[in-house]
Design a protein around this motif. Structure first.
Motif, PDB file in Angstrom:
ATOM      1  N   GLN A  86       8.853  23.848 -13.249  1.00 43.99           N
ATOM      2  CA  GLN A  86      10.146  23.419 -12.799  1.00 43.99           C
ATOM      3  C   GLN A  86      10.809  23.878 -11.676  1.00 43.99           C
ATOM      4  OE1 GLN A  86      13.072  23.052 -15.976  1.00 43.99           O
ATOM      5  NE2 GLN A  86      14.675  22.263 -14.903  1.00 43.99           N
ATOM      6  N   ASP A  87      11.332  22.994 -10.692  1.00 48.46           N
ATOM      7  CA  ASP A  87      11.906  23.178  -9.470  1.00 48.46           C
ATOM      8  C   ASP A  87      11.058  24.119  -8.684  1.00 48.46           C
ATOM      9  OD1 ASP A  87      14.290  22.069 -10.306  1.00 48.46           O
ATOM     10  OD2 ASP A  87      15.035  23.819 -11.081  1.00 48.46           O
ATOM     11  N   ARG A  88       9.897  24.410  -8.857  1.00 51.12           N
ATOM     12  CA  ARG A  88       8.904  25.234  -7.702  1.00 51.12           C
ATOM     13  C   ARG A  88       7.919  24.242  -7.047  1.00 51.12           C
ATOM     14  NH1 ARG A  88       8.400  28.937  -4.095  1.00 51.12           N
ATOM     15  NH2 ARG A  88       6.195  30.007  -4.233  1.00 51.12           N
ATOM     16  N   ASP A  89       7.200  23.533  -8.029  1.00 56.12           N
ATOM     17  CA  ASP A  89       6.078  22.655  -7.715  1.00 56.12           C
ATOM     18  C   ASP A  89       6.570  21.259  -7.114  1.00 56.12           C
ATOM     19  OD1 ASP A  89       4.282  24.374  -8.374  1.00 56.12           O
ATOM     20  OD2 ASP A  89       4.056  23.584 -10.659  1.00 56.12           O
ATOM     21  N   SER A 140       1.297  14.729 -14.437  1.00 56.29           N
ATOM     22  CA  SER A 140       1.724  15.554 -15.581  1.00 56.29           C
ATOM     23  C   SER A 140       0.810  16.676 -16.077  1.00 56.29           C
ATOM     24  CB  SER A 140       1.710  14.472 -16.844  1.00 56.29           C
ATOM     25  OG  SER A 140       0.417  13.887 -16.747  1.00 56.29           O
ATOM     26  N   ASP A 141      -0.464  16.782 -15.198  1.00 55.95           N
ATOM     27  CA  ASP A 141      -1.336  17.890 -15.686  1.00 55.95           C
ATOM     28  C   ASP A 141      -1.848  18.566 -14.104  1.00 55.95           C
ATOM     29  OD1 ASP A 141      -3.324  19.671 -16.650  1.00 55.95           O
ATOM     30  OD2 ASP A 141      -4.307  18.204 -17.615  1.00 55.95           O
ATOM     31  N   PHE A 142      -1.666  19.779 -14.135  1.00 58.16           N
ATOM     32  CA  PHE A 142      -2.093  20.400 -12.780  1.00 58.16           C
ATOM     33  C   PHE A 142      -3.488  21.188 -13.185  1.00 58.16           C
ATOM     34  CE2 PHE A 142       1.922  21.055 -10.103  1.00 58.16           C
ATOM     35  CZ  PHE A 142       1.996  19.857  -9.778  1.00 58.16           C
ATOM     36  N   ALA A 143      -4.230  21.014 -14.141  1.00 56.86           N
ATOM     37  CA  ALA A 143      -5.404  21.829 -14.407  1.00 56.86           C
ATOM     38  C   ALA A 143      -6.535  21.479 -13.670  1.00 56.86           C
ATOM     39  CB  ALA A 143      -5.848  21.601 -16.009  1.00 56.86           C
ATOM     40  N   ASN A 144      -6.709  20.325 -13.102  1.00 56.26           N
ATOM     41  CA  ASN A 144      -7.908  19.829 -12.479  1.00 56.26           C
ATOM     42  C   ASN A 144      -7.443  19.535 -11.051  1.00 56.26           C
ATOM     43  OD1 ASN A 144      -9.957  20.518 -14.457  1.00 56.26           O
ATOM     44  ND2 ASN A 144      -8.965  18.808 -15.420  1.00 56.26           N
ATOM     45  N   ASP A 156       0.782  -1.318   0.078  1.00 56.72           N
ATOM     46  CA  ASP A 156       0.006   0.053   0.018  1.00 56.72           C
ATOM     47  C   ASP A 156       1.108   1.208   0.023  1.00 56.72           C
ATOM     48  OD1 ASP A 156      -1.979  -1.750   0.114  1.00 56.72           O
ATOM     49  OD2 ASP A 156      -2.759  -1.223   2.350  1.00 56.72           O
ATOM     50  N   TYR A 157       0.450   2.284  -0.664  1.00 60.83           N
ATOM     51  CA  TYR A 157       1.416   3.574  -0.548  1.00 60.83           C
ATOM     52  C   TYR A 157       0.569   4.691  -1.288  1.00 60.83           C
ATOM     53  CZ  TYR A 157       1.771   3.125  -5.798  1.00 60.83           C
ATOM     54  OH  TYR A 157       1.530   3.115  -7.287  1.00 60.83           O
ATOM     55  N   LEU A 158       0.990   5.729  -1.014  1.00 63.49           N
ATOM     56  CA  LEU A 158       0.227   7.051  -1.379  1.00 63.49           C
ATOM     57  C   LEU A 158       1.409   8.072  -1.861  1.00 63.49           C
ATOM     58  CD1 LEU A 158      -1.236   9.301   1.262  1.00 63.49           C
ATOM     59  CD2 LEU A 158       1.115   8.034   1.581  1.00 63.49           C
ATOM     60  N   SER A 159       1.005   9.068  -2.634  1.00 62.60           N
ATOM     61  CA  SER A 159       1.877  10.139  -3.025  1.00 62.60           C
ATOM     62  C   SER A 159       0.902  11.226  -3.278  1.00 62.60           C
ATOM     63  CB  SER A 159       2.686   9.765  -4.279  1.00 62.60           C
ATOM     64  OG  SER A 159       1.927   9.424  -5.444  1.00 62.60           O
ATOM     65  N   LEU A 160       1.383  12.652  -3.223  1.00 63.72           N
ATOM     66  CA  LEU A 160       0.611  13.895  -3.397  1.00 63.72           C
ATOM     67  C   LEU A 160       1.530  14.579  -4.215  1.00 63.72           C
ATOM     68  CD1 LEU A 160       0.758  13.074   0.037  1.00 63.72           C
ATOM     69  CD2 LEU A 160      -0.948  14.780  -0.019  1.00 63.72           C
ATOM     70  N   VAL A 161       0.870  15.733  -4.892  1.00 58.91           N
ATOM     71  CA  VAL A 161       1.718  16.670  -5.540  1.00 58.91           C
ATOM     72  C   VAL A 161       0.885  17.960  -5.228  1.00 58.91           C
ATOM     73  CG1 VAL A 161       1.885  15.233  -7.634  1.00 58.91           C
ATOM     74  CG2 VAL A 161      -0.141  16.762  -7.758  1.00 58.91           C
ATOM     75  N   GLN A 202      10.016  15.477  -3.611  1.00 57.94           N
ATOM     76  CA  GLN A 202      10.707  15.716  -4.959  1.00 57.94           C
ATOM     77  C   GLN A 202      10.220  16.947  -5.405  1.00 57.94           C
ATOM     78  OE1 GLN A 202       8.766  11.799  -6.014  1.00 57.94           O
ATOM     79  NE2 GLN A 202      10.686  11.353  -6.865  1.00 57.94           N
ATOM     80  N   ARG A 203      11.018  17.474  -6.303  1.00 60.27           N
ATOM     81  CA  ARG A 203      10.615  18.835  -7.079  1.00 60.27           C
ATOM     82  C   ARG A 203      10.600  18.391  -8.449  1.00 60.27           C
ATOM     83  NH1 ARG A 203      10.851  22.825  -4.026  1.00 60.27           N
ATOM     84  NH2 ARG A 203      12.170  23.104  -2.101  1.00 60.27           N
ATOM     85  N   PHE A 204       9.584  18.874  -9.585  1.00 59.59           N
ATOM     86  CA  PHE A 204       9.111  18.746 -10.520  1.00 59.59           C
ATOM     87  C   PHE A 204      10.400  19.221 -11.585  1.00 59.59           C
ATOM     88  CE2 PHE A 204       5.102  17.768  -8.968  1.00 59.59           C
ATOM     89  CZ  PHE A 204       4.129  16.653  -9.766  1.00 59.59           C
TER      90      PHE A 204
END
Length: 389
Positions: free
Chosen positions: A105-108, A198-202, A89-94, A123-125
């Motif tokens: 880049q290097d901000r989010d 890969s997409d932050f729109a929603n 089991d795992y989770l990740s967040l952005v 991690q940094r994008f």
């Protein structure tokens, strides 16, 4: 023709709305935590006090915050396999740190779990779907397995504490995030929103709570009383004001649980009020779509069930401490100016409730010994209460 005072309110509201608004899939309002908390991944009293939750496909997401931390509780009711979470089991967040709806880049940043460990790394994008390696973070994570308010069958729960400074957020502001949840038994992966790496729109949005502030009560001096004959008549009050404009400038109402939670057949107020009233005694009452309501009284709000019974919950109203009332009587010109603005405040109340009888209830609640200063203060408070949400 729009009155100058209303034009000023509209201008301020427009300034508040200048930042670009991005498409947001879901919004969750956080509650104020009232003090730093560790993570234990148990649905305890800390989380039962949170009255709002965001529905996921396979569970629920809760959020609270204080001045330094964002606390998240993921109630993954569909994950009923008692895995330990080590590499299974795992989770990740952005997090969209700069809030521009794009991957910067290097901000989010993203949070992921170290292999074979219940420990977060940052991690940094470097671009869509591309990151740095895991780096140390102050963020904390705990994995649990047990019942919750949503399901008594034991299931996976996650609890996180994210430093607001790491995600560029402050209490009272907003956070845009996405999360991926994976279960090994039963096997599924949920992404909210899909393609979050890969997409932050929603991305989801969490509206962070601001700290409650103290409101003092000031007793008016009898020697500053306005004669009854000088009270304005309702028929002379005109004008309407859009409550949504005023509401953007006001503090929020924060629900605080009592000794017992609400009964299942007593839904709590949620969303925006559908009706704003002045009840008998001059008390402001907000009514919601599910017919529950909140009535402003001394020291806070009382919550009522749709059937009119009092709910076992209270609400605190946060506002700023008002200035001390002037100690001396105004001269003729000043009294006329104050009376004019007192009437304009009453006109705003009339526009908000739209019912002369309700306005009369409020006027009847003004004390015979109230000075013009106290009347202005009382009418301003009533407007605040009417547009509190």
């Amino acid at each position: 023709m729009v009155a100058p005072a209303v034009r000023r309110l509209l201008w301020v509201a427009c300034c508040l709305l200048l930042p670009v608004q991005h498409a947001i899939a879901d919004t969750l309002s956080a509650s104020w935590a009232g003090g730093e908390r560790g993570v234990s991944a148990r649905f305890d009293g800390f989380w039962s006090a949170q009255r709002n939750a965001l529905r996921l496909d396979r569970g629920w997401l809760y959020a609270r915050n204080d001045a330094d931390w964002l606390y998240l509780f993921v109630d993954l009711t569909a994950d009923t396999g008692p895995d330990r979470g080590s590499g299974r089991d795992y989770l990740s967040l952005v997090f969209d740190v700069d809030g521009n709806g794009r991957i910067t880049q290097d901000r989010d940043i993203a949070y992921g779990m170290y292999r074979d460990s219940i420990r977060l790394g940052l991690q940094r994008f470097h671009g869509p779907g591309r990151f740095t390696g895991l780096q140390p973070t102050r963020a904390k994570l705990a994995a649990g397995f047990g019942p919750s308010a949503a399901s008594q069958r034991p299931h996976r729960v996650w609890e996180l504490a994210i430093p607001l400074a790491e995600i560029g957020a402050k209490a009272g502001g907003g956070v845009r995030l996405g999360l991926r949840l994976h279960s090994a038994d039963p096997q599924f992966t949920e992404e909210r929103p899909p393609g979050l790496h890969s997409d932050f729109a929603n991305l989801l949005r969490i509206q962070l709570a601001g700290p409650p502030m103290i409101m003092s009560v000031i007793t008016a001096r009898p020697d500053l009383a306005m004669p009854q004959s000088q009270r304005p008549r309702i028929g002379a009050i005109v004008g309407r004001v859009d409550s949504s404009v005023l509401r953007r400038l006001q503090p929020r109402v924060v629900l605080v649980p009592g000794d017992a939670g609400p009964s299942p057949d007593c839904p709590l107020p949620e969303g925006e009020p559908v009706d704003r009233r002045i009840a008998e005694g001059g008390f402001v009452e907000l009514v919601y779509a599910n017919r529950s309501s909140k009535r402003r009284g001394q020291g806070g709000w009382t919550v009522y069930c749709p059937d009119g019974s009092e709910a076992p919950i209270r609400a605190l109203f946060s506002t700023q401490i008002p200035p001390t009332l002037p100690p001396t009587l105004p001269d003729g010109a000043t009294a006329e100016w104050l009376d004019y603005h007192g009437n304009r405040l009453l006109g705003i109340i009339t526009g908000l409730v739209g019912d002369p009888d309700m306005v009369q209830r409020y006027l009847d609640s003004e004390g015979e010994d109230w000075s013009i200063y106290r009347r202005i203060q009382g009418r301003g408070d009533t407007i605040n209460y009417l547009v509190a949400e």
